[in-house]
Design a protein around this motif. Structure first.
Motif, short mmCIF file in Angstrom:
data_model
loop_
_atom_site.label_atom_id
_atom_site.label_comp_id
_atom_site.label_asym_id
_atom_site.label_seq_id
_atom_site.Cartn_x
_atom_site.Cartn_y
_atom_site.Cartn_z
N THR A 20 0.98 -1.24 0.21
CA THR A 20 0.00 0.01 0.20
C THR A 20 1.23 1.30 -0.19
OG1 THR A 20 -1.32 -1.42 1.99
CG2 THR A 20 -2.06 1.29 1.46
N PRO A 21 1.13 1.74 -1.02
CA PRO A 21 2.28 3.50 -0.97
C PRO A 21 1.47 4.08 -0.97
CG PRO A 21 2.29 2.23 -3.48
CD PRO A 21 1.33 1.19 -2.55
N GLY A 22 -0.09 4.27 -1.43
CA GLY A 22 -0.78 5.39 -1.34
C GLY A 22 -0.70 6.48 -2.10
N GLY A 23 -1.50 7.26 -2.33
CA GLY A 23 -0.95 8.74 -3.20
C GLY A 23 -1.74 8.64 -4.88
N GLU A 24 -1.48 9.06 -5.15
CA GLU A 24 -1.92 9.90 -6.43
C GLU A 24 -1.37 8.76 -7.67
OE1 GLU A 24 -0.77 13.64 -7.42
OE2 GLU A 24 -2.00 14.41 -6.84
N LYS A 25 -0.74 8.27 -7.48
CA LYS A 25 -0.69 7.14 -8.54
C LYS A 25 -1.51 5.95 -7.85
CE LYS A 25 3.92 7.97 -10.16
NZ LYS A 25 5.54 7.78 -10.10
N GLY A 26 -1.71 5.67 -6.73
CA GLY A 26 -3.36 4.35 -7.26
C GLY A 26 -2.63 3.76 -4.77
N THR A 27 -3.65 3.79 -4.57
CA THR A 27 -3.27 3.59 -3.03
C THR A 27 -2.65 1.94 -3.17
OG1 THR A 27 -5.49 5.07 -2.52
CG2 THR A 27 -4.98 2.75 -0.72
N LEU A 28 -3.59 1.04 -3.46
CA LEU A 28 -2.82 -0.83 -3.11
C LEU A 28 -1.60 -0.99 -4.80
CD1 LEU A 28 -3.12 -2.54 -1.28
CD2 LEU A 28 -5.11 -4.04 -2.52
N LEU A 29 -0.66 -1.77 -4.78
CA LEU A 29 -0.34 -2.46 -5.24
C LEU A 29 -0.10 -3.90 -5.64
CD1 LEU A 29 1.86 -1.13 -7.67
CD2 LEU A 29 3.92 -0.82 -5.44
#
Length: 411
Positions: free
Chosen positions: A177-186
């Motif tokens: 879970t990086p979070g942020g504008e590129k996407g919360t879950l990875l």
């Protein structure tokens, strides 16, 4: 002679399978229920507590938890060279097998070092440092296979406590879970570390909870939470399947969600409370929301039809999962973390290091022993506590106070 050799091989195979069944491959176990199904554990402790088998002073700073697989204990720490590292110890002796650098040491007033728990999958170990370094190493010797960074590569943003998430390995994916504008879950490919998907339709900033995987109505999905939402993400595509708002305050969201029979339960500290909702065909339906369980970060466990954990409002609490009503509450032990094994609860008080054994029962607090972790660290930050969750695996109870790691005989 061949028959003898075959019989021995079969016995050995059976023995290995039994041992593996009681391993603990990641945070809250293989299914993230935090329930160890091992049987034959002590139902009552001696006056001074269970026998201490060994103590290691090599854990380094931090609050990282334990994974125990094939006779090896995996955890993390931080050293005086301002590095975080992944550590492997012999489960029988506590002797160090290897250590591998993860990345730069994370520092803050609550204590330096990593916070999550490594995940063991086959021949590899995966973990996340507090600064967002994701690393895959070989379980046998700690040799690095691949590495990534949630901040530099995937738009993540460090929060006050750093990254505390414990990675989830599912199929060919490592979920984080990086979070942020590129996407919360990875989702990363577990063999190469390359991106498989990152949520485009969910971009909340990461918090401190760890996700879990469930099968609901034939669809495999990951359940994770942010400060304002709980979401279900399709495992194959990264698409948001559903989202339930849950206003969890403005400070921190930590406990892992609980799932059972199409129902999701979440809790949070700082006066927020808990919520249980059903995952419907179109959108979730809230069943209840109250402050009967205000769980900060010690964890909540569902055993049968009841939830157990520490509530900042009422102390150690047994809560009816279906209705949300309090069944019993007790203050014979202060705030702390919880673990379940063989029908009993292992409770750890964060301020004193007191460990208590009680029945996991809606009939009330039935205590069967207690002891205090000794010795205790002299390196803990002033604002830190004993926050690493207890774990039982293969007849041993594992506890930690910063660099000090303990194993006790509980079988």
């Amino acid at each position: 002679m061949k028959a003898v050799h075959l019989s021995f091989a079969l016995l050995l195979a059976c023995h290995c399978n039994v041992a593996q069944a009681n391993d603990w491959p990641g945070f809250r176990g293989a299914d993230r229920s935090d329930i160890q199904t091992e049987s034959g554990l002590l139902k009552k402790w001696p006056k001074d507590g269970p026998k201490k088998l060994w103590m290691s002073e090599e854990g380094g700073l931090g609050y990282a938890g334990f994974s125990i697989v094939n006779g090896t204990v995996y955890t993390m720490g931080a050293n005086d060279d301002f590095e975080e590292f992944l550590l492997a110890l012999d489960a029988k002796t506590g002797e160090e097998k290897w250590r591998t650098a993860i990345g730069a040491r994370y520092t803050n007033r609550w204590g330096d070092g990593p916070r999550g728990t490594p995940a063991v999958d086959g021949e590899h170990v995966y973990t996340l440092g507090a600064r967002g370094d994701v690393i895959c190493v070989k379980a046998a010797d700690g040799k690095e296979v691949w590495k990534a960074n949630l901040v530099e590569e995937y738009g993540g943003k460090l929060q006050n406590w750093g990254y505390t998430e414990s990675l989830l390995v599912d199929g060919d994916r490592v979920i984080c879970t990086p979070g942020g504008e590129k996407g919360t879950l990875l989702a990363l490919n577990k063999k190469t570390g390359k991106k498989i998907w990152q949520t485009k339709d969910w971009t909340d900033v990461a918090q401190y909870s760890s996700p879990l995987v469930v099968e609901h109505q034939g669809v495999r999905q990951y359940i994770q939470r942010s400060m304002t939402n709980v979401a279900g993400i399709e495992a194959e595509t990264g698409k948001v399947l559903w989202m339930q708002p849950f206003a969890a305050g403005k400070v921190a969201v930590i406990p892992t969600p609980v799932y059972a029979d199409g129902k999701v339960y979440v809790s949070a500290g700082y006066g927020v409370g808990c919520m249980m909702f059903e995952i419907g065909a179109n959108k979730p339906k809230v069943v209840y929301e109250n402050t009967n369980m205000v769980n900060h970060h010690g964890g909540v466990i569902l055993v049968g039809k009841h939830l157990y954990g520490y509530s900042d409002k009422g102390g150690w609490t047994c809560q009816d999962f279906a209705t949300g009503e309090v069944v019993w509450q007790e203050k014979k032990l202060g705030k702390g973390a919880i673990h379940c094994a063989d029908g009993q609860l292992y409770l750890l008080e964060e301020t004193s290091g007191t460990v208590v054994l009680i029945d996991a029962s809606p009939d009330g607090w039935k205590e069967h022993g207690r002891f205090v972790i000794e010795p205790q660290t002299e390196q803990r930050a002033k604002d830190g506590r004993i926050w690493t969750h207890p774990v039982v695996s293969n007849g041993q109870l594992y506890l930690r106070d910063q660099e000090l790691i303990f194993a006790y005989a509980v079988k």
